[in-house]
Scaffold this motif. Structure first.
Motif, short mmCIF file in Angstrom:
data_model
loop_
_atom_site.label_atom_id
_atom_site.label_comp_id
_atom_site.label_asym_id
_atom_site.label_seq_id
_atom_site.Cartn_x
_atom_site.Cartn_y
_atom_site.Cartn_z
N VAL A 60 9.45 65.33 -102.37
CA VAL A 60 9.55 66.15 -103.57
C VAL A 60 10.97 66.70 -103.74
O VAL A 60 11.63 66.45 -104.75
CB VAL A 60 8.55 67.33 -103.54
CG1 VAL A 60 8.67 68.16 -104.82
CG2 VAL A 60 7.12 66.80 -103.39
N THR A 61 11.46 67.43 -102.73
CA THR A 61 12.76 68.07 -102.85
C THR A 61 13.90 67.06 -102.89
O THR A 61 14.80 67.16 -103.73
CB THR A 61 12.98 69.06 -101.70
OG1 THR A 61 11.93 70.02 -101.70
CG2 THR A 61 14.30 69.78 -101.85
N ALA A 62 13.90 66.10 -101.98
CA ALA A 62 15.00 65.13 -101.91
C ALA A 62 15.19 64.37 -103.23
O ALA A 62 16.31 64.28 -103.73
CB ALA A 62 14.79 64.17 -100.74
N PRO A 63 14.12 63.82 -103.83
CA PRO A 63 14.31 63.13 -105.12
C PRO A 63 14.79 64.08 -106.22
O PRO A 63 15.61 63.69 -107.06
CB PRO A 63 12.90 62.60 -105.43
CG PRO A 63 12.25 62.46 -104.10
CD PRO A 63 12.76 63.61 -103.30
N THR A 101 10.93 77.28 -107.54
CA THR A 101 9.57 77.20 -108.08
C THR A 101 8.82 76.03 -107.46
O THR A 101 7.66 76.14 -107.05
CB THR A 101 9.62 77.02 -109.61
OG1 THR A 101 10.20 78.18 -110.20
CG2 THR A 101 8.22 76.80 -110.18
N GLN A 102 9.52 74.91 -107.36
CA GLN A 102 8.95 73.72 -106.74
C GLN A 102 8.54 73.98 -105.30
O GLN A 102 7.48 73.54 -104.84
CB GLN A 102 10.00 72.61 -106.81
CG GLN A 102 9.59 71.29 -106.23
CD GLN A 102 10.69 70.27 -106.41
OE1 GLN A 102 10.73 69.55 -107.40
NE2 GLN A 102 11.62 70.20 -105.47
N PHE A 103 9.38 74.73 -104.58
CA PHE A 103 9.08 75.04 -103.18
C PHE A 103 7.84 75.91 -103.06
O PHE A 103 6.89 75.57 -102.33
CB PHE A 103 10.26 75.73 -102.50
CG PHE A 103 9.91 76.31 -101.16
CD1 PHE A 103 9.74 75.48 -100.05
CD2 PHE A 103 9.70 77.67 -101.00
CE1 PHE A 103 9.39 76.00 -98.81
CE2 PHE A 103 9.36 78.21 -99.76
CZ PHE A 103 9.21 77.37 -98.67
N TYR A 104 7.81 77.05 -103.74
CA TYR A 104 6.71 78.00 -103.57
C TYR A 104 5.37 77.43 -104.05
O TYR A 104 4.34 77.59 -103.38
CB TYR A 104 7.02 79.31 -104.27
CG TYR A 104 8.01 80.16 -103.51
CD1 TYR A 104 7.74 80.59 -102.22
CD2 TYR A 104 9.24 80.50 -104.07
CE1 TYR A 104 8.66 81.34 -101.50
CE2 TYR A 104 10.16 81.26 -103.36
CZ TYR A 104 9.86 81.67 -102.08
OH TYR A 104 10.77 82.41 -101.36
N LEU A 126 10.10 84.52 -106.32
CA LEU A 126 11.12 83.72 -106.99
C LEU A 126 12.41 84.51 -107.21
O LEU A 126 13.49 84.06 -106.82
CB LEU A 126 10.60 83.20 -108.34
CG LEU A 126 11.62 82.43 -109.16
CD1 LEU A 126 12.04 81.14 -108.45
CD2 LEU A 126 11.07 82.11 -110.56
N ILE A 127 12.33 85.68 -107.83
CA ILE A 127 13.53 86.45 -108.15
C ILE A 127 14.26 86.93 -106.89
O ILE A 127 15.49 86.77 -106.78
CB ILE A 127 13.20 87.64 -109.06
CG1 ILE A 127 12.65 87.14 -110.40
CG2 ILE A 127 14.44 88.51 -109.30
CD1 ILE A 127 13.58 86.22 -111.16
#
Length: 208
Positions: A60-63, A101-104, A126-127
């Motif tokens: 997810v993160t790498a791409p 956002t993608q991470f959490y 997030l903030i």
């Protein structure tokens, strides 16, 4: 063996995204492993948690990072210090909120938690996470381009990413009320929510 090494090298040269995925497949679980090891509130190591980081980082993160780097290079052309600082600033405005956002949402969904809980963690963290990122990444990138030889810059970014992922692991592991006050979401009154329980406040002293 030599054939396999050649094949891997050719594949990564033909598809650069594979290099990022391979790097994150090591970087993210290793960061989580170290964070777990340093966390005095944990009773034992959780290997499944590290596997979640491996999956999220690699697939997810790498791409996503690969796409962002290509896009940022088209928006801001150039490799000077000035361009690097501009890219770092643009990254914190446009990409950082998306990546966080993608991470959490991703890590909580991988844990099988209900969607409302995933959204709550995202809203709470997030903030505060973004505020730390704004202080961390532009400084890293500026120092990297100003003082580090070009051949070593990738190493610096990798080390910074390792530290950053440890921070994300730390932020995710603790509930909102157990984080230090400056890492808590501010309510409408401008103050961080508190539980009123002194033992939870004391826990922050034992983290990391």
């Amino acid at each position: 063996m030599a054939y396999i090494i050649r094949a891997v090298k050719n594949a990564t040269e033909k598809y650069p995204i594979l290099r990022g995925m391979a790097t994150y497949s090591v970087l993210w679980p290793a960061s989580n492993f170290l964070q777990q090891s340093l966390d005095k509130t944990r009773e034992k190591f959780d290997p499944v948690e590290s596997l979640r980081y491996l999956f999220l980082g690699s697939f997810v993160t790498a791409p996503t990072v690969y796409v962002w780097v290509k896009l940022a290079s088209k928006i801001i052309k150039g490799t000077s210090l000035k361009h690097a600082v501009m890219k770092a600033g643009l990254e914190q405005v446009l990409f950082a909120p998306v990546g966080q956002t993608q991470f959490y949402l991703g890590i909580t969904l991988l844990e099988g938690r209900p969607w409302p809980e995933c959204v709550k963690e995202w809203k709470d963290k997030l903030i505060p996470t973004w505020k730390v990122a704004v202080c961390f990444w532009p400084v890293v990138q500026t120092i990297n381009f100003a003082y580090v030889p070009e051949k070593n810059r990738v190493v610096v970014v990798s080390i910074a990413s390792f530290i950053w992922t440890m921070f994300l692991s730390y932020m995710h592991h603790f509930d909102q009320e157990r984080l230090p006050q400056f890492l808590r979401r501010m309510d409408q009154s401008g103050e961080a929510p508190t539980t009123g329980e002194s033992d939870k406040v004391e826990l922050s002293k034992d983290m990391l």
